[in-house]
Structure formats: C-alpha cells, structure tokens
Design an enzyme around this catalytic site. Structure first.
Site, short mmCIF file in Angstrom:
data_model
loop_
_atom_site.label_atom_id
_atom_site.label_comp_id
_atom_site.label_asym_id
_atom_site.label_seq_id
_atom_site.Cartn_x
_atom_site.Cartn_y
_atom_site.Cartn_z
N ASP A 663 47.15 38.54 39.33
CA ASP A 663 46.79 39.08 38.02
C ASP A 663 46.59 37.96 37.00
O ASP A 663 45.62 37.96 36.23
CB ASP A 663 47.87 40.05 37.55
CG ASP A 663 47.48 40.78 36.28
OD1 ASP A 663 46.50 41.56 36.32
OD2 ASP A 663 48.13 40.57 35.24
N LYS A 667 43.08 36.63 34.88
CA LYS A 667 43.02 36.33 33.44
C LYS A 667 42.50 34.92 33.20
O LYS A 667 41.70 34.67 32.29
CB LYS A 667 44.41 36.50 32.82
CG LYS A 667 44.94 37.92 32.87
CD LYS A 667 46.37 38.00 32.35
CE LYS A 667 46.94 39.40 32.49
NZ LYS A 667 48.36 39.47 32.04
#
Length: 802
Positions: A663, A667
C-alpha cells in the site's frame, strides 16, 4: 382562453376560447381512423359528445340545458356526417382535416356562451386567410375591417372561437397549433384592445420549461421581441405568431394562470423592465435536422445563397436557423426533421451541375439534433454572455454542432445533440440564474467505512454548505456490493444505508429505483441520465471499478476517488486518465490516495504550477508502520507491537496486508508520477520487512508464530540504532528518477522522529525549499479524515462546474 378589453378600459369585449383539453387530438385521431376504414371512430365521437353533455349538466338546467344539449346533438351529427364521408371516400385532405378540427372550438365556444349568457361568435367569417390548410396565414387589413364592422353591430360580450378562420372561398382553415392565442391577438389588434390576456395553466412565461428545468421561475415582464424569440424556439406558453399583431399595434399581452388568478403572470410589452439577469430565459426545439452544404465553388459566388434558399422555398421548406462560415466555404441550416431529406433533394436538384463538377459536395443531412436558444435584450449591453453560455455547455460535456446569433444580439442559438437538451438547458440556466449556487449531482460507489462516513458528513454539513457557501450536493445514485439506487430528483442520505442493506423499498422517496447491483449498468445509468454537474465518487478499493475511469471521463463526468488502483496501475493508464482530464477539462481528483486528508498531491501540483522543481521527497506513508516504529523502543517485542496495532484497528484483519508495504509502495508510485517520473510499479524498490516464512504462514495466528521467531532480528537492528543514538523508521524516498522504501535509522533532529501514533509525514525538498524542506504532517489514515478529504474534493468539483 384569451380576454380582450375595448381600448377605452370600459369592459371586456371578447373572450377567445380553444377546444376542450385533448379535443383537437381526439378529432384528428377520429378523422384518421375514418380515412383508414377503422369504424371505432364512432365510439370516440360518442365519448366526445358525452364529455360536452357532462359540462352542460354541471352548469345549466331547465330550458337552457335542453337548448344546449340540442345544439350539441346537432353539431355532433354534422361531425358524424363528415367522418362518415371520409370513411366512404377513404381520403382525408388537409382542407377536410381543418374542417374536422374546427368542431372543437365551435363546440366549446358555443357551450361557454350559453353558460355565461354571452353571444357566441364563430370567427370563420371574420378572419380571412390564405388556403394553406393547417397553418393558414391571415390577411390583416381585410380581417381587421370585418372584425371592426362586426363589433359596431354587436356590442355585447362575445365568446369567440379561436384557432379557426376561412379562406376567400369560404372553406374552413386553421391558424396552426396554439392558434387560439393568435386569434385573440388578431382581435385585439382589430378593435384596439387595451390588453390581451391569455389564461393558461401556468403562472406565466418561465425562464425555461419547468418539465425540463425544475428550477425555472416566472419572468415578470419581457419585450415583444424577446417573447417572439422564446416562442419561436419552443416556449409552449405562447404561440409564435401571437406576438406580431400585438407588436404592430403596441398592445400589451398578459399571460395569467387560470388556476391562480391572483398571480402576477407575465406582461409582454414595449416597456418591459430590463430585469436582474443578463438573459430573460431559455427555450429549445428538441428535434431538428441540420443540412450542410460546402465546397470551394461557393466561395465568392454571388447569388449562391439566393439559389439555395429559393430552392427550399419552392418546396415549401421553412428554415429554422442559418449559419455560414466567414470563408463562404460552408453553410448549414436547420429544418424540422420531416423536411430534412426533401431539403437535401432540393439542393441536389438545384446544384446538380456544381455537384457533378465537384465544385460543391453533396448535401449532408444530420438528424438527432436539437436547438437551445438563450434569449434576452440585456445581452446587447453585457459582455461575456456568449462565453458564459459556451463555458457552461463545455463544462458539462455538451458538444455544440452549430451556432447562430442575430444582429440584434438578443438570441444566441446552439445546435446540440438531442440527447443533451435537458443537460444543456439546466447547465446554462444554472450558470445565469443561479450563478451564485454551485451544485453537484453525485453518484457514489462503495458504502464501506469511508463511503458510509462520507454520507454522514454530507448529511451533517449540507445545510452549512447550502446556506453559507451556496454549494448543494445531491446524491442521485448510490451502490454497494448488493444494491444500487437511483433517483434523479435526489436521494435522502439518511435512508440510504438501510435501503442498501435490504431495507423496505416503501420507505424510499417517490421516484426512487432500487435494483440489484450491476457495475456496468450503474455506469450506464449514470451516463444515460445525462444530468448537468454530475460527479462520480469511487469509495471502493476495486480494480474493476478503477478500470472504468476512462469511460467515465470520456463521458465528461468528473471523478473523485480515494482508490489508488488507477493511479498506481500501468503508467499508460495513468497518463490516459490525466490526459482525458486535461484535454476535456473534466476534474479528476484523487487527493486522498496519498495521506488521506493531507494536502500532499495538491501541494505538489501548486509547486509545479508556480515553477518550482521537486528535488527529493521523503515520506512515512503507512499509518500501520508509523505506529509500530514510533512505539518500538525495546519495551515490547516487535510482534507484540504488531498485535497492538491490529487490536487498535491500525492494520487490516491480516496484518501482512500492511507489513508487505504494498500500500505504501502504491502511494510512493503516485507521488513519483505526480512529480513527472515515468515509473511502473515494478520499478519501485521495496525492502521487505518480514522474512518469506511469515507470508507463507497459513492464517493469522500462524503468521504471528512465525513473526515471533523474528523478534530477535528486529531487536538487534533496534539496539544497534539506539546505540548510535538513532531510531528505526520505514521511509519512502523519491529522488533522481527512482523510488524506494526501506527501514532506515534516523538521527536526532530528523522530522520523522516527531511522528506520534499512526501519523504520516511527507518532507518535500525543492529548488525553493532547499535549506528548510516543506513538511506535511498529520493523520494519514482513518475514516473521518479520509472521508473529509473526499468530501473536500467533491466540493472542489462544485466550484469548477459552474
């Protein structure tokens, strides 16, 4: 119904009436049934007669009622006789159809005259027309002379038939649909009336058709020319020719509501007040056909337009709109759809030599179009009106096919796709009449933690947004994994969670449609509704949904999303979405994909726009990893801290989904791309935190068992860092075209050592912020802050849509 005074203000001289509602259509249908050999027309006629007798019973009694019923019987006998003749001949000429249609006005006028005790006036002997049956043109001077002569001999109140007239041979003609108002204006001009009052079923002329534009409101006054422009382009309250006789004689027209007699109505005169807006109103012709002629043989050729429109005139084709390029290379015009092919044939016939010689191209006929007209005398004195019109259309994704503006500058007309009419009218209406109000018609997908919190925030904040900021967010479509719900008039946010969870559909507001969820159908419904100021909000983490973003942007629908899948997927898809957003001017907002509600992406864009260049970005982008390493001081084993993070809700149910750093890597990739780096996900260098055995473990508890085996290794790294006066942090770095994530040691004074709990931090070094980098710090996860960021992006679309 229209009422006329006598010019000296003494009394009402004549009331002009139309047929009963639906009567004219019923008469046309009966005539066509008879011509087609369908004998059921007789039953239709009986129903018409019964309807008139019902009115007679309601308002008359005794001898008066007997006389009225006898007159009704006689008139319907004549109608039946006429229809029987049509049935025998199996022929329905325009002249015969006009005669059949005349029965509607004759019946209603005579019956009303008996009810109010006035004289019945069949206007056919008074209004003289040509023999253009169905849309006859009246002969003004002869008609006025006849009317004046009649009223000199008949001073009593007259109940007159509207719509009907006669030609020089005495044959019945009609003035076209809506011709009763026209009849009233003719009478008003003839007798020098003080005013013509038109009583209808609405409060006057509105700024737009309320059936198409719900926010339309009544216009207090307008000029004759404004009224003519609006009526020509579809304003249904007023028949287009009605204004001309009143204009010529300077007679005001007052439009009033029969069901609201105390209402002010709309006054049409030559003394209309300027009004508070640059325009008066909008109207539309929902079905037109555009015919285009072009070719080098047109350039500089005198008389070309004369030949073109002469050919159309000989075919009896009326042109609605004309526009020509200043180069004289092309000319196009709009006609009613049924005249499109006839117009093309007339052009081919007139210019057969030029077409054969390739001097001009064969005419092109384009169907499925509409015209919207923006009307207002104030446009003559107000700059920027055209720009505002076309900005509103372009912003909401309406393509303009052709444009025309008269030299009087009181009408701007645009040809658009027929399917875009409602959206176009609403967009322009809001731009001019509700310019201070920004609105969004929102389609929301995903009602999990973030989507559900967003709904709550919309409910709690909508009054403040509307009252203080004049922004209205209306949820018109919503879906979760089971159901999808639509209502173009707006859904009630408080009820949506229950309805999506299987609640009773009976509790939904009127017009609400509840269906099993179907993602392609949800997108199709959104596109088909084609509403102005739409926005799509994706609160899922689904790659299936993000794969549809391009289709949504191509439909000119803004997107707001916290879903990272699209921008961290293939570089080509990311560039496609950015390009669609830029080239079409459609907002694509994803601030919350990095740092939840923190202003990271918008800051990077502002830096780029202002000419600054990003040299390096260092960031802690995982709330889970931030919590773990912020609290990893040796008092607890690493695995125990992971258990604490899971217990506090800082991790997914399976912590490996956070500890794999995927994750955070997404980003990082998004930030790198925002800085202009052309990276694929595979190019992001990710230092694994956990040994492979942890990821191979079968189940969460088995994972913790394996993780406990690594506590010693983590403690060694922590202890070594502490011995050097440093601390461990899992940090992302974007620099020199590369992106990486790694566990590194931070010295005292590092901004990352100021992090607490699950906070995120982004440190940006640029050409301008080189000695003291910019630091953005705060909660990088959590439903409230993420939903708040999404909410802010939705509000941003409202600011850009108008």
């Amino acid at each position: 119904m229209s009422i006329l005074g006598d010019g000296q203000g003494r009394k009402v001289r004549v009331v002009v009436v139309s047929a009963l509602s639906g009567m004219t259509d019923a008469l046309i249908a009966a005539a066509r049934q008879a011509a087609g050999g369908d004998v059921t027309y007789a039953a239709s006629v009986k129903a018409m007669e019964a309807r008139h007798r019902t009115i007679s019973r309601a308002f008359l009694s005794g001898e008066a009622r007997q006389a009225a019923d006898a007159a009704i019987k006689t008139t319907f006998a004549k109608l039946n006789h006429t229809l029987d003749g049509i049935g025998i001949l199996r022929e329905l000429s325009p002249r015969t159809l006009d005669y059949v249609m005349s029965f509607g006005e004759r019946l209603s006028a005579e019956l009303l005259a008996r009810i109010v005790g006035a004289e019945y006036l069949d206007t056919r002997p008074l209004i003289l027309t040509d023999s253009n049956y169905g849309a006859a043109r009246y002969r003004a001077e002869e008609t006025y002379t006849r009317i004046r002569g009649y009223f000199k001999k008949n001073p009593a109140l007259q109940i007159a038939t509207g719509f009907i007239a006669s030609d020089a041979e005495g044959h019945t003609t009609t003035l076209g649909r809506g011709g009763s108002d026209f009849s009233a204006a003719i009478f008003g001009a003839a007798i020098g009336a003080a005013a013509v009052e038109i009583w209808t079923d609405v409060d006057g002329i509105l700024t737009a058709d309320p059936k198409l534009v719900p926010s339309a409101f009544r216009i207090n006054s307008l000029s004759y020319h404004e009224a003519m422009e609006l009526s020509h382009f579809g304003a249904k309250v007023l028949h287009p020719p009605t204004v001309r006789p009143a204009l010529e004689k300077g007679i005001p027209i007052l439009i009033k509501n029969t069901f609201n007699p105390d209402g002010k109505g709309t006054l049409i005169s030559d003394q209309a007040a300027p009004g508070d807006f640059p325009i008066r109103g909008l109207s539309a012709l929902p079905k037109v056909t555009l015919v285009r002629v072009q070719g080098s043989g047109m350039v500089g050729v005198a008389g070309f337009s004369s030949r073109l429109f002469g050919a159309l005139a000989r075919r009896g084709i009326s042109v609605i709109l004309i526009t020509q390029a200043s180069s004289e290379y092309s000319i196009c015009f709009a006609v009613v759809p049924q005249d499109g092919q006839a117009a093309a044939e007339a052009i081919r016939e007139e210019f057969d030599r030029e077409i054969a010689a390739a001097a001009i191209e064969p005419p092109v006929v384009e169907d499925g179009l509409a015209i919207i007209a923006v009307v207002g005398a104030n446009m003559q004195h107000t700059s920027g009106v055209s720009g505002k019109v076309f900005h509103a259309l372009g912003r909401t994704g309406v393509n303009v096919v052709a444009i025309a503006q008269g030299s009087s500058e009181i009408n701007i007309s645009a040809v658009v796709s027929a399917q875009d009419v409602i959206k176009a009218l609403n967009a322009v209406h809001e731009a001019f009449f509700r310019a201070e109000v920004r609105s969004v018609n929102l389609f929301l997908l995903g009602i999990g933690l973030i989507g559900g919190t967003l709904l709550e925030q919309i409910v709690n904040h909508h009054e403040i947004l509307a009252d203080e900021y004049l922004i209205r967010i209306k949820v018109v479509g919503i879906a979760n994994s089971k159901r999808m719900i639509f209502n173009p008039k707006g859904l009630v946010p408080k009820k949506l969670k229950a309805l999506l969870s299987g609640g009773d559909p009976a509790t939904a507001s009127v017009g609400t449609e509840i269906l099993p969820v179907d993602l392609p159908e949800f997108i199709n419904r959104m596109k088909t509704l084609n509403m102005p100021n739409m926005a799509f909000c994706d609160c899922t983490a689904s790659e299936q949904v993000s794969a549809l973003y391009a289709e949504i942007l191509e439909a000119n629908i803004p997107i707001v999303t916290p879903n990272k899948r699209a921008n961290s997927g293939s570089l080509a898809y990311y560039k496609t979405l950015r390009s669609l957003s830029k080239n079409r001017g459609v907002p694509y907002l994803y601030e919350t994909t990095v740092g939840a509600g923190l202003p990271v992406i918008s800051t990077l864009r502002d830096l780029a726009l202002s000419g600054d260049k990003v040299r390096c970005i260092e960031a802690v982008l995982s709330g889970t990893l931030s919590f773990i390493f912020n609290n990893y001081d040796g008092s607890k084993p690493f695995s125990a801290l992971v258990r604490d993070a899971r217990a506090k809700g800082y991790t997914e149910p399976d912590p490996r989904d956070d500890l794999n750093a995927m994750d955070a890597a997404r980003k990082v990739l998004i930030l790198a791309r925002e800085c202009g780096m052309s990276l694929e996900f595979s190019a992001v260098d990710i230092e694994p935190l956990l040994p492979p055995s942890c990821f191979k473990a079968d189940g969460v508890e088995a994972f913790f068992t394996e993780l406990e085996k690594s506590d010693g290794d983590f403690e060694k790294r922590r202890h070594a860092a502490a011995a050097a006066g440093k601390s461990l942090r899992y940090v992302a770095v974007i620099e020199q075209g590369a992106a990486r994530l790694s566990l590194r040691t931070e010295s005292p004074g590092s901004p990352f050592l100021s992090l607490v709990d699950s906070d995120n931090m982004v440190v940006i070094t640029t050409d301008r912020y080189i000695k003291l980098p910019m630091v953005i710090k705060g909660p990088g996860a959590g439903a409230q802050v993420t939903a708040g960021g999404v909410f802010a992006d939705i509000v941003r679309t409202a600011r850009t849509l108008v």
